[in-house]
Design a protein around this motif. Structure first.
Motif, PDB file in Angstrom:
ATOM      1  N   ILE A   1       0.716  -1.252   0.096  1.00 22.14           N
ATOM      2  CA  ILE A   1      -0.074  -0.067   0.102  1.00 22.14           C
ATOM      3  C   ILE A   1       0.749   1.258  -0.098  1.00 22.14           C
ATOM      4  O   ILE A   1       1.746   1.463   0.835  1.00 22.14           O
ATOM      5  N   GLN A   2       0.836   2.116  -1.065  1.00 20.18           N
ATOM      6  CA  GLN A   2       1.333   3.421  -1.126  1.00 20.18           C
ATOM      7  C   GLN A   2       0.567   4.420  -0.466  1.00 20.18           C
ATOM      8  O   GLN A   2      -0.611   4.204  -0.796  1.00 20.18           O
ATOM      9  N   GLU A   3       1.124   5.524   0.112  1.00 20.68           N
ATOM     10  CA  GLU A   3       0.219   6.661   0.406  1.00 20.68           C
ATOM     11  C   GLU A   3       0.851   8.049   0.348  1.00 20.68           C
ATOM     12  O   GLU A   3       2.014   8.043   0.201  1.00 20.68           O
ATOM     13  N   LEU A   4      -0.216   8.913  -0.017  1.00 22.72           N
ATOM     14  CA  LEU A   4       0.458  10.412  -0.223  1.00 22.72           C
ATOM     15  C   LEU A   4      -0.571  11.180   0.393  1.00 22.72           C
ATOM     16  O   LEU A   4      -1.789  10.953   0.306  1.00 22.72           O
ATOM     17  N   TYR A   5      -0.150  12.159   1.266  1.00 18.13           N
ATOM     18  CA  TYR A   5      -0.804  13.478   1.713  1.00 18.13           C
ATOM     19  C   TYR A   5      -0.369  14.881   0.719  1.00 18.13           C
ATOM     20  O   TYR A   5       1.017  14.881   0.925  1.00 18.13           O
ATOM     21  N   THR A   6      -0.916  15.455   0.053  1.00 21.59           N
ATOM     22  CA  THR A   6      -0.495  16.516  -0.683  1.00 21.59           C
ATOM     23  C   THR A   6      -0.186  17.867   0.245  1.00 21.59           C
ATOM     24  O   THR A   6       0.397  18.423  -0.046  1.00 21.59           O
ATOM     25  N   GLY A   7      -0.673  17.852   1.399  1.00 18.30           N
ATOM     26  CA  GLY A   7      -0.754  19.065   2.198  1.00 18.30           C
ATOM     27  C   GLY A   7      -1.891  19.937   1.950  1.00 18.30           C
ATOM     28  O   GLY A   7      -1.828  20.970   2.795  1.00 18.30           O
ATOM     29  N   ASP A   8      -2.708  19.917   0.893  1.00 19.19           N
ATOM     30  CA  ASP A   8      -3.478  20.791   0.553  1.00 19.19           C
ATOM     31  C   ASP A   8      -4.652  20.294  -0.224  1.00 19.19           C
ATOM     32  O   ASP A   8      -4.473  19.280  -0.948  1.00 19.19           O
ATOM     33  N   TRP A   9      -5.929  20.698   0.129  1.00 18.18           N
ATOM     34  CA  TRP A   9      -7.186  19.965  -0.515  1.00 18.18           C
ATOM     35  C   TRP A   9      -7.299  20.275  -2.112  1.00 18.18           C
ATOM     36  O   TRP A   9      -7.963  19.552  -2.638  1.00 18.18           O
ATOM     37  N   ARG A  10      -6.675  21.475  -2.446  1.00 18.79           N
ATOM     38  CA  ARG A  10      -6.939  21.697  -3.955  1.00 18.79           C
ATOM     39  C   ARG A  10      -5.702  21.561  -4.996  1.00 18.79           C
ATOM     40  O   ARG A  10      -5.780  21.899  -6.160  1.00 18.79           O
ATOM     41  N   ASP A  11      -4.872  21.037  -4.230  1.00 14.42           N
ATOM     42  CA  ASP A  11      -3.365  20.819  -5.192  1.00 14.42           C
ATOM     43  C   ASP A  11      -3.506  19.723  -5.972  1.00 14.42           C
ATOM     44  O   ASP A  11      -2.896  18.384  -5.757  1.00 14.42           O
ATOM     45  N   ALA A  12      -4.408  19.711  -7.106  1.00 17.16           N
ATOM     46  CA  ALA A  12      -4.470  18.759  -8.180  1.00 17.16           C
ATOM     47  C   ALA A  12      -3.267  18.275  -8.676  1.00 17.16           C
ATOM     48  O   ALA A  12      -3.199  16.876  -9.240  1.00 17.16           O
ATOM     49  N   ALA A  13      -2.497  19.197  -8.933  1.00 13.71           N
ATOM     50  CA  ALA A  13      -1.204  18.892  -9.739  1.00 13.71           C
ATOM     51  C   ALA A  13      -0.189  17.963  -8.848  1.00 13.71           C
ATOM     52  O   ALA A  13       0.320  16.912  -9.397  1.00 13.71           O
ATOM     53  N   LYS A  14      -0.107  18.253  -7.556  1.00 15.47           N
ATOM     54  CA  LYS A  14       0.644  17.511  -6.941  1.00 15.47           C
ATOM     55  C   LYS A  14       0.027  16.055  -6.562  1.00 15.47           C
ATOM     56  O   LYS A  14       0.699  15.036  -6.675  1.00 15.47           O
ATOM     57  N   ALA A  15      -1.252  15.787  -6.487  1.00 18.67           N
ATOM     58  CA  ALA A  15      -1.950  14.848  -6.492  1.00 18.67           C
ATOM     59  C   ALA A  15      -1.925  13.895  -7.537  1.00 18.67           C
ATOM     60  O   ALA A  15      -1.484  12.621  -7.744  1.00 18.67           O
ATOM     61  N   LYS A  16      -1.824  14.504  -8.745  1.00 19.69           N
ATOM     62  CA  LYS A  16      -1.709  13.742 -10.169  1.00 19.69           C
ATOM     63  C   LYS A  16      -0.238  13.363 -10.171  1.00 19.69           C
ATOM     64  O   LYS A  16      -0.121  12.014 -10.691  1.00 19.69           O
ATOM     65  N   GLU A  17       0.790  13.989  -9.689  1.00 15.53           N
ATOM     66  CA  GLU A  17       2.279  13.503  -9.919  1.00 15.53           C
ATOM     67  C   GLU A  17       2.341  12.354  -8.961  1.00 15.53           C
ATOM     68  O   GLU A  17       2.989  11.232  -9.532  1.00 15.53           O
ATOM     69  N   GLY A  18       1.877  12.493  -7.865  1.00 12.56           N
ATOM     70  CA  GLY A  18       1.823  11.170  -6.844  1.00 12.56           C
ATOM     71  C   GLY A  18       1.216  10.088  -7.228  1.00 12.56           C
ATOM     72  O   GLY A  18       1.727   8.882  -7.017  1.00 12.56           O
ATOM     73  N   ALA A  19      -0.310  10.204  -7.916  1.00 17.10           N
ATOM     74  CA  ALA A  19      -0.715   9.180  -8.373  1.00 17.10           C
ATOM     75  C   ALA A  19       0.129   8.551  -9.593  1.00 17.10           C
ATOM     76  O   ALA A  19       0.145   7.192  -9.387  1.00 17.10           O
ATOM     77  N   MET A  20       0.533   9.221 -10.292  1.00 14.66           N
ATOM     78  CA  MET A  20       1.481   8.738 -11.518  1.00 14.66           C
ATOM     79  C   MET A  20       2.376   7.808 -10.782  1.00 14.66           C
ATOM     80  O   MET A  20       2.692   6.716 -11.344  1.00 14.66           O
ATOM     81  N   SER A  21       3.281   8.295 -10.020  1.00 18.84           N
ATOM     82  CA  SER A  21       4.336   7.755  -9.327  1.00 18.84           C
ATOM     83  C   SER A  21       3.808   5.999  -8.716  1.00 18.84           C
ATOM     84  O   SER A  21       4.461   5.272  -8.827  1.00 18.84           O
ATOM     85  N   MET A  22       2.760   6.193  -8.153  1.00 15.80           N
ATOM     86  CA  MET A  22       1.964   5.216  -7.500  1.00 15.80           C
ATOM     87  C   MET A  22       1.622   3.907  -8.675  1.00 15.80           C
ATOM     88  O   MET A  22       2.391   2.891  -8.507  1.00 15.80           O
ATOM     89  N   TYR A  23       1.160   4.467  -9.711  1.00 12.01           N
ATOM     90  CA  TYR A  23       1.044   3.768 -10.655  1.00 12.01           C
ATOM     91  C   TYR A  23       2.344   3.150 -11.457  1.00 12.01           C
ATOM     92  O   TYR A  23       2.114   1.877 -11.793  1.00 12.01           O
ATOM     93  N   ASP A  24       3.165   4.069 -11.506  1.00 14.13           N
ATOM     94  CA  ASP A  24       4.497   3.562 -12.028  1.00 14.13           C
ATOM     95  C   ASP A  24       5.206   2.531 -11.272  1.00 14.13           C
ATOM     96  O   ASP A  24       6.057   1.733 -11.702  1.00 14.13           O
ATOM     97  N   ALA A  25       4.889   2.781  -9.913  1.00 13.12           N
ATOM     98  CA  ALA A  25       5.519   1.601  -9.044  1.00 13.12           C
ATOM     99  C   ALA A  25       4.772   0.413  -8.852  1.00 13.12           C
ATOM    100  O   ALA A  25       5.192  -0.337  -8.153  1.00 13.12           O
TER     101      ALA A  25
END
Length: 342
Positions: free
Chosen positions: A196-220
């Motif tokens: 299980i991979q997990e990420l908190y962006t630190g902000d509810w509206r930071d879609a770009a950071k969430a996308k980047e984190g999710a992409m990394s999870m899929y890549d992993a």
């Protein structure tokens, strides 16, 4: 004799007129009382747009449903995009000054301004969407997100083909933390060895950071990700669409955003909670409540699972049966989880 008879007739007429007048006055007064019942004035202040397919839209739709059900009993005004703390206090005070009976701040960032303004207007009721502070004339409403997290963890663990899943959140607030922990706990109940991979962006509206984190999870290696809501969810959905992997939504049915990859998700139905708050105010119970928190749960119909839509055939029958059984277990109070409070 004639004079006495005439006088008696006059007296009887006067008495009759007075009685009739009193009767009409009573009816008129009673009618006036009924017609003078004023609707409860409610102000809903949203941090985002009413069509965000997420946190704001779910609350807006829940309030609109109650407004229709309680036609004549409540009168609602909506305000959008009040996100920054510097703008929240003036908005709250403006509605309170205008004489609104109930003012709802739909987000954790409303907490400090709401408590402050509530102290200035003790006869106005305030409701805070998530948080932990209350006053005599305020209440909290929240999501028992561990219910939703548990359902999504169960679904993700049963649907993964790589034995790897992920979860993306915004700010690491109390209710989001509970949801994430329940997601991980439920997934491990299905498969103790799941990654299980997990990420908190630190902000509810930071879609770009969430996308980047999710992409990394899929890549992993993750092939199913759940996000815990608001603007960051849009980033997670975009990542799923680009990587052609499954994502589980939150707050609203987000299948429309990526029909081939939003497998399901959690949907919030805010109507039961708003209804309970409004009923308590209308019945003069609001100020007397010792428990100042109203919760959305699976049991009260506030948390539901989004349909699979065109991906229905991709979900095995045993997975669907397991989800239905788990929902019933919540209703029957058979689900036990650890205490996930920080």
């Amino acid at each position: 004799m004639k004079k006495k008879l005439s006088l008696l007739i006059v007296v009887m007429l006067v008495v009759s007129l007075l009685a009739t007048g009193c009767g009409n006055s009573s009816a008129s007064s009673e009618k006036k009382t009924d017609s003078d019942v004023k609707p409860l004035k409610v102000a809903l202040i949203l941090p985002g747009k009413v069509d965000d397919v997420s946190w704001n839209q779910a609350m807006y739709e829940g309030m609109k449903a109650l407004e229709k059900e309680y036609a004549g009993k409540i009168e609602v005004t909506y305000s959008e995009n009040v996100y920054e703390v510097s703008n929240i206090e003036p908005a709250l005070r403006d509605f309170a000054t205008q004489g609104y009976d109930l003012i709802i701040g739909h987000g954790f960032q409303f907490q400090e301004p709401l408590i402050k303004v509530a102290g200035e207007f003790p006869n106005t009721k305030f409701a805070l969407g998530t948080g932990y502070k209350t006053a005599q004339n305020t209440c909290l409403y929240d999501i028992q997100l561990e219910d939703g997290g548990y359902l999504m963890g169960t679904l993700a663990a049963m649907m993964t083909k790589t034995n790897s899943i992920g979860v993306v959140g915004g700010a690491d607030s109390v209710e989001i933390y509970r949801g994430h922990e329940a997601f991980k706990y439920a997934a491990k109940q299905v498969n103790p060895n799941i990654k299980i991979q997990e990420l908190y962006t630190g902000d509810w509206r930071d879609a770009a950071k969430a996308k980047e984190g999710a992409m990394s999870m899929y890549d992993a290696g993750a092939d199913v990700i759940w996000h815990s809501g608001d603007g960051i969810g849009l980033g997670a959905v975009e990542a799923a669409n680009e990587k052609q992997k499954y994502v589980l939504g939150n707050v609203a049915d987000q299948n429309v955003l990526a029909p081939n990859y939003v497998l399901s998700g959690i949907v919030y139905n805010w109507t039961p909670v708003i209804k309970q708050i409004v009923d308590d105010i209308l019945n003069d119970n609001f100020m007397n409540r010792t428990d100042k928190k109203y919760m959305l749960t699976v049991a009260n119909g506030g948390i539901t699972v989004a349909p699979y839509h065109n991906l229905d055939s991709k979900v095995p029958a045993n997975v669907k049966e397991k989800l239905e059984a788990t929902k019933k277990d919540f209703v029957d109070n058979k689900i036990t989880m650890p205490n996930f409070e920080k």
